[in-house]
Design a protein around this motif. Structure first.
Motif, PDB file in Angstrom:
ATOM      1  N   MET A  85       0.843  -1.166   0.000  1.00 52.62           N
ATOM      2  CA  MET A  85       0.000   0.000   0.000  1.00 52.62           C
ATOM      3  C   MET A  85       0.895   1.238   0.000  1.00 52.62           C
ATOM      4  N   PRO A  86       0.617   2.199  -0.858  1.00 53.00           N
ATOM      5  CA  PRO A  86       1.450   3.413  -0.935  1.00 53.00           C
ATOM      6  C   PRO A  86       1.342   4.290   0.314  1.00 53.00           C
ATOM      7  N   LEU A  87       2.387   5.057   0.526  1.00 57.07           N
ATOM      8  CA  LEU A  87       2.447   6.005   1.626  1.00 57.07           C
ATOM      9  C   LEU A  87       2.259   7.399   1.040  1.00 57.07           C
ATOM     10  N   PHE A  88       1.335   8.167   1.625  1.00 56.61           N
ATOM     11  CA  PHE A  88       1.060   9.518   1.136  1.00 56.61           C
ATOM     12  C   PHE A  88       1.430  10.546   2.187  1.00 56.61           C
ATOM     13  N   GLU A  89       1.957  11.656   1.729  1.00 57.27           N
ATOM     14  CA  GLU A  89       2.228  12.816   2.568  1.00 57.27           C
ATOM     15  C   GLU A  89       1.188  13.855   2.165  1.00 57.27           C
ATOM     16  N   VAL A  90       0.342  14.243   3.105  1.00 59.46           N
ATOM     17  CA  VAL A  90      -0.749  15.157   2.808  1.00 59.46           C
ATOM     18  C   VAL A  90      -0.607  16.393   3.683  1.00 59.46           C
ATOM     19  N   GLU A  91      -0.482  17.545   3.066  1.00 57.78           N
ATOM     20  CA  GLU A  91      -0.385  18.803   3.803  1.00 57.78           C
ATOM     21  C   GLU A  91      -1.739  19.484   3.796  1.00 57.78           C
ATOM     22  N   THR A  92      -2.190  19.883   4.992  1.00 57.20           N
ATOM     23  CA  THR A  92      -3.431  20.635   5.125  1.00 57.20           C
ATOM     24  C   THR A  92      -3.090  22.037   5.603  1.00 57.20           C
ATOM     25  N   ASP A  93      -4.103  22.794   5.969  1.00 55.09           N
ATOM     26  CA  ASP A  93      -3.870  24.145   6.460  1.00 55.09           C
ATOM     27  C   ASP A  93      -2.967  24.164   7.696  1.00 55.09           C
ATOM     28  N   ASN A  94      -3.111  23.158   8.570  1.00 59.59           N
ATOM     29  CA  ASN A  94      -2.391  23.168   9.844  1.00 59.59           C
ATOM     30  C   ASN A  94      -1.573  21.921  10.142  1.00 59.59           C
ATOM     31  N   HIS A  95      -1.600  20.929   9.260  1.00 59.64           N
ATOM     32  CA  HIS A  95      -0.941  19.663   9.562  1.00 59.64           C
ATOM     33  C   HIS A  95      -0.240  19.089   8.335  1.00 59.64           C
ATOM     34  N   ILE A  96       0.714  18.218   8.615  1.00 62.61           N
ATOM     35  CA  ILE A  96       1.278  17.350   7.588  1.00 62.61           C
ATOM     36  C   ILE A  96       0.985  15.938   8.066  1.00 62.61           C
ATOM     37  N   ILE A  97       0.226  15.208   7.291  1.00 59.70           N
ATOM     38  CA  ILE A  97      -0.236  13.882   7.676  1.00 59.70           C
ATOM     39  C   ILE A  97       0.450  12.854   6.797  1.00 59.70           C
ATOM     40  N   TRP A 149      -0.926   5.588   5.045  1.00 59.01           N
ATOM     41  CA  TRP A 149      -0.996   4.587   3.995  1.00 59.01           C
ATOM     42  C   TRP A 149      -2.400   4.625   3.430  1.00 59.01           C
ATOM     43  N   ALA A 150      -2.505   4.555   2.112  1.00 56.93           N
ATOM     44  CA  ALA A 150      -3.812   4.547   1.457  1.00 56.93           C
ATOM     45  C   ALA A 150      -3.675   3.871   0.098  1.00 56.93           C
ATOM     46  N   GLU A 151      -4.776   3.344  -0.382  1.00 54.41           N
ATOM     47  CA  GLU A 151      -4.775   2.666  -1.689  1.00 54.41           C
ATOM     48  C   GLU A 151      -4.489   3.640  -2.824  1.00 54.41           C
ATOM     49  N   ASP A 152      -5.041   4.867  -2.700  1.00 57.44           N
ATOM     50  CA  ASP A 152      -4.872   5.868  -3.749  1.00 57.44           C
ATOM     51  C   ASP A 152      -5.060   7.259  -3.145  1.00 57.44           C
ATOM     52  N   ALA A 153      -4.936   8.290  -3.989  1.00 56.87           N
ATOM     53  CA  ALA A 153      -5.027   9.674  -3.512  1.00 56.87           C
ATOM     54  C   ALA A 153      -6.409   9.976  -2.927  1.00 56.87           C
TER      55      ALA A 153
END
Length: 107
Positions: free
Chosen positions: A1-13, A16-20
């Motif tokens: 399962m791919p690892l995603f780096e997701v930046e929001t207004d206040n966080h970097i998360i 692991w997720a199947e897709d975007a």
């Protein structure tokens, strides 16, 4: 399962997720009021933070000192930052980075 780096207004998360779309769903569940600013699919299944990028370059055991300050502060981040600044002589920004990094590690 791919690892995603997701930046929001206040966080970097990091998740692991199947897709975007699934990664966006994880963020929406955790922080429904925040917008996704940037999403990166990581090339490997691990995520590494360079201590140099955080400004941590001294030879003293930074993690031990930070965890000791967190322990003395009973987990109070602001108090731990002040203790860390006092014990190491670093500035506010560097102390904040070190303490927050160790809080994430589960001091």
């Amino acid at each position: 399962m791919p690892l995603f780096e997701v930046e929001t207004d206040n966080h970097i998360i990091i998740t692991w997720a199947e897709d975007a779309d699934s990664a966006t769903g994880v963020v929406s569940d955790a922080y429904p009021s925040e917008n996704v600013i940037r999403m990166t699919k990581r090339p490997r299944d691990t995520w590494v933070i360079s201590k140099g990028a955080l400004g941590i370059t001294e030879q003293l055991d930074i993690c031990h000192t930070a965890r000791d300050c967190l322990n003395k502060a009973a987990g109070d981040k602001v108090h731990a930052i002040r203790l860390y600044m006092h014990e190491t002589g670093v500035d506010l920004e560097q102390a904040r980075k070190v303490i927050e990094s160790n809080m994430v590690l589960g001091w």
